[in-house]
Design a protein around this motif. Sequence first.
Motif, short mmCIF file in Angstrom:
data_model
loop_
_atom_site.label_atom_id
_atom_site.label_comp_id
_atom_site.label_asym_id
_atom_site.label_seq_id
_atom_site.Cartn_x
_atom_site.Cartn_y
_atom_site.Cartn_z
N SER A 20 0.68 -1.34 0.02
CA SER A 20 0.01 0.04 -0.03
C SER A 20 0.83 1.42 -0.03
CB SER A 20 -1.09 0.09 1.12
OG SER A 20 -1.65 -1.32 1.37
N GLU A 21 1.89 1.38 0.69
CA GLU A 21 2.84 2.43 0.97
C GLU A 21 3.33 2.63 -0.61
OE1 GLU A 21 3.32 4.58 2.78
OE2 GLU A 21 5.00 5.56 2.49
N HIS A 26 3.60 6.15 -5.45
CA HIS A 26 3.72 6.29 -6.85
C HIS A 26 2.38 6.67 -7.65
CE1 HIS A 26 7.36 4.00 -5.58
NE2 HIS A 26 7.84 4.42 -6.86
N TYR A 27 1.46 6.65 -6.82
CA TYR A 27 0.18 6.82 -7.51
C TYR A 27 -0.01 8.11 -8.33
CZ TYR A 27 -4.93 8.05 -7.72
OH TYR A 27 -5.96 8.47 -8.26
N SER A 28 0.52 9.30 -7.70
CA SER A 28 0.44 10.65 -8.77
C SER A 28 1.29 10.54 -9.96
CB SER A 28 1.08 11.81 -8.00
OG SER A 28 0.62 12.84 -8.53
N PHE A 29 2.38 9.71 -9.83
CA PHE A 29 3.45 9.65 -10.77
C PHE A 29 2.84 8.67 -12.11
CE2 PHE A 29 6.96 6.77 -12.70
CZ PHE A 29 7.36 7.49 -13.34
N LYS A 67 13.51 -0.04 -10.98
CA LYS A 67 12.66 0.76 -9.85
C LYS A 67 11.26 0.22 -9.83
CE LYS A 67 14.91 5.28 -10.04
NZ LYS A 67 14.67 6.59 -10.69
N PHE A 68 10.56 0.34 -8.74
CA PHE A 68 9.17 0.27 -8.90
C PHE A 68 8.27 1.16 -9.65
CE2 PHE A 68 5.13 0.29 -6.71
CZ PHE A 68 4.75 -0.91 -6.64
N SER A 69 8.85 2.27 -10.01
CA SER A 69 8.25 3.08 -10.79
C SER A 69 8.23 2.73 -12.30
CB SER A 69 8.70 4.51 -10.65
OG SER A 69 10.00 4.62 -11.05
N THR A 70 9.43 2.01 -12.67
CA THR A 70 9.42 1.63 -13.94
C THR A 70 8.89 0.42 -14.30
OG1 THR A 70 12.06 1.97 -13.83
CG2 THR A 70 11.29 0.56 -15.49
N ARG B 24 4.83 21.16 -16.42
CA ARG B 24 3.99 21.95 -15.93
C ARG B 24 2.67 21.24 -16.18
NH1 ARG B 24 2.78 26.83 -19.69
NH2 ARG B 24 1.14 27.01 -18.05
N PHE B 25 2.41 20.44 -17.06
CA PHE B 25 1.21 19.72 -16.99
C PHE B 25 1.17 18.80 -16.02
CE2 PHE B 25 -1.05 15.89 -19.13
CZ PHE B 25 -2.06 16.32 -19.30
N ASP B 26 2.33 18.09 -15.75
CA ASP B 26 2.45 17.17 -14.68
C ASP B 26 2.10 17.87 -13.15
OD1 ASP B 26 3.24 14.94 -16.14
OD2 ASP B 26 5.21 14.80 -15.45
N GLN B 27 2.45 19.04 -13.13
CA GLN B 27 2.41 19.69 -11.73
C GLN B 27 0.91 19.97 -11.58
OE1 GLN B 27 5.24 22.94 -11.88
NE2 GLN B 27 6.88 21.55 -11.70
N ALA B 28 0.22 20.39 -12.94
CA ALA B 28 -1.16 20.79 -12.90
C ALA B 28 -2.07 19.79 -12.43
CB ALA B 28 -1.47 21.52 -14.26
N PHE B 29 -1.73 18.43 -12.84
CA PHE B 29 -2.33 17.14 -12.42
C PHE B 29 -1.86 16.34 -11.50
CE2 PHE B 29 -4.16 18.66 -16.68
CZ PHE B 29 -5.29 18.48 -16.29
N GLU B 30 -1.25 17.04 -10.66
CA GLU B 30 -0.67 16.27 -9.59
C GLU B 30 -1.92 15.82 -8.63
OE1 GLU B 30 2.70 15.26 -7.18
OE2 GLU B 30 3.06 17.00 -8.30
N GLN B 31 -1.66 14.56 -8.14
CA GLN B 31 -2.97 13.94 -7.39
C GLN B 31 -2.53 14.08 -5.97
OE1 GLN B 31 -5.89 12.49 -9.26
NE2 GLN B 31 -4.96 14.00 -10.44
N PRO B 32 -3.70 14.47 -5.24
CA PRO B 32 -3.61 14.34 -3.72
C PRO B 32 -3.24 12.90 -3.36
CG PRO B 32 -5.98 14.39 -4.40
CD PRO B 32 -5.05 14.26 -5.53
N GLU B 33 -2.67 12.62 -2.37
CA GLU B 33 -2.13 11.54 -1.79
C GLU B 33 -3.28 10.61 -1.21
OE1 GLU B 33 0.91 11.23 0.90
OE2 GLU B 33 2.50 11.50 -0.33
N LEU B 34 -3.24 9.22 -1.57
CA LEU B 34 -4.43 8.39 -1.25
C LEU B 34 -4.35 8.27 -0.01
CD1 LEU B 34 -4.26 5.83 -4.19
CD2 LEU B 34 -5.67 8.09 -3.86
#
Lengths: 180, 113
Positions: A20-21, A26-29, A67-70, B24-34
Amino acid sequence: MYDEAAIVKKAAKGDVQSLSELLRQHYSFLYQYVLKLTMDKGKAEDLTQETMLKAIEKIGTFKGQSKFSTWLIAIASRLSIDRARRYKREQQYVQEEGSARSLRYETLGRMNDWPDALEALGQLEENQRMAVLLKYYYGYSQEEIAEMLDTPVGTVKSRIHAGIKQLRKEMTHHEQERSS
Amino acid sequence: MNKNGAPDEEQLWFDRHMRSELSRFDQAFEQPELDPMQLEAFVQNHRQEMKRKLWRELAFFWIVAAIVLVVVLGALNRSLALFAALQAAAGLGAIGYIGITLGKKVKRLWKNS
């Protein structure tokens, strides 16, 4: 200190909290990659969720060599390729037009403009967009991309070449339009 | 980088014309932490669903295996020739499947090399 390798190890052994962590980190990425890839908010949300579900299923097979992101990017890219195969080209076109317009509208709200770079990127076919983003924005080599997508290196090279050529053409066209 | 270690021209072009706008696009669509609790529940639920699916598949496998065993034993009881024919057909099927799978793998490796 954040030690990804240790968390990955625990997650691969079945520790729910560690997995979960990792997903939280990595959710937003992941979402940002998928949004640039699909240029469609709805699709990006679905694909992000599908990728997370696949990651939960396959975490036991992840050896931590990348990497986990990859690893997440590779899963998302393959899922996106599978999806594209499932939908008919024509239906996709009509749908893409609508979603591109809605993303443009939302981006205008958030960034106060719709940059030429995004317009040009949106003009590419999805497989070219994927190859160009992975190579030039995320910095993966052609061989790494081929492995991630389970595609021959030659195909990756030609997608990158065609994609960047098309991007340059679109950008030049926009610049000329603005200067005239 | 190109073969001489210099940054390739297309990478430079991309960095100059595309990178900052995409960032900039990435920053604009940054998601809040779950929410960690919700995410843990999500992971846990999917794990349980996978387990249920695995058990269903295992049960299906055992049922099919039992049917195959009954058919094979029935054939053996009825005639040795029929049993041999069934075994030969299954063997050929397995060889064919392995051949096709390996062929595809070799083809892919060859294309990648």
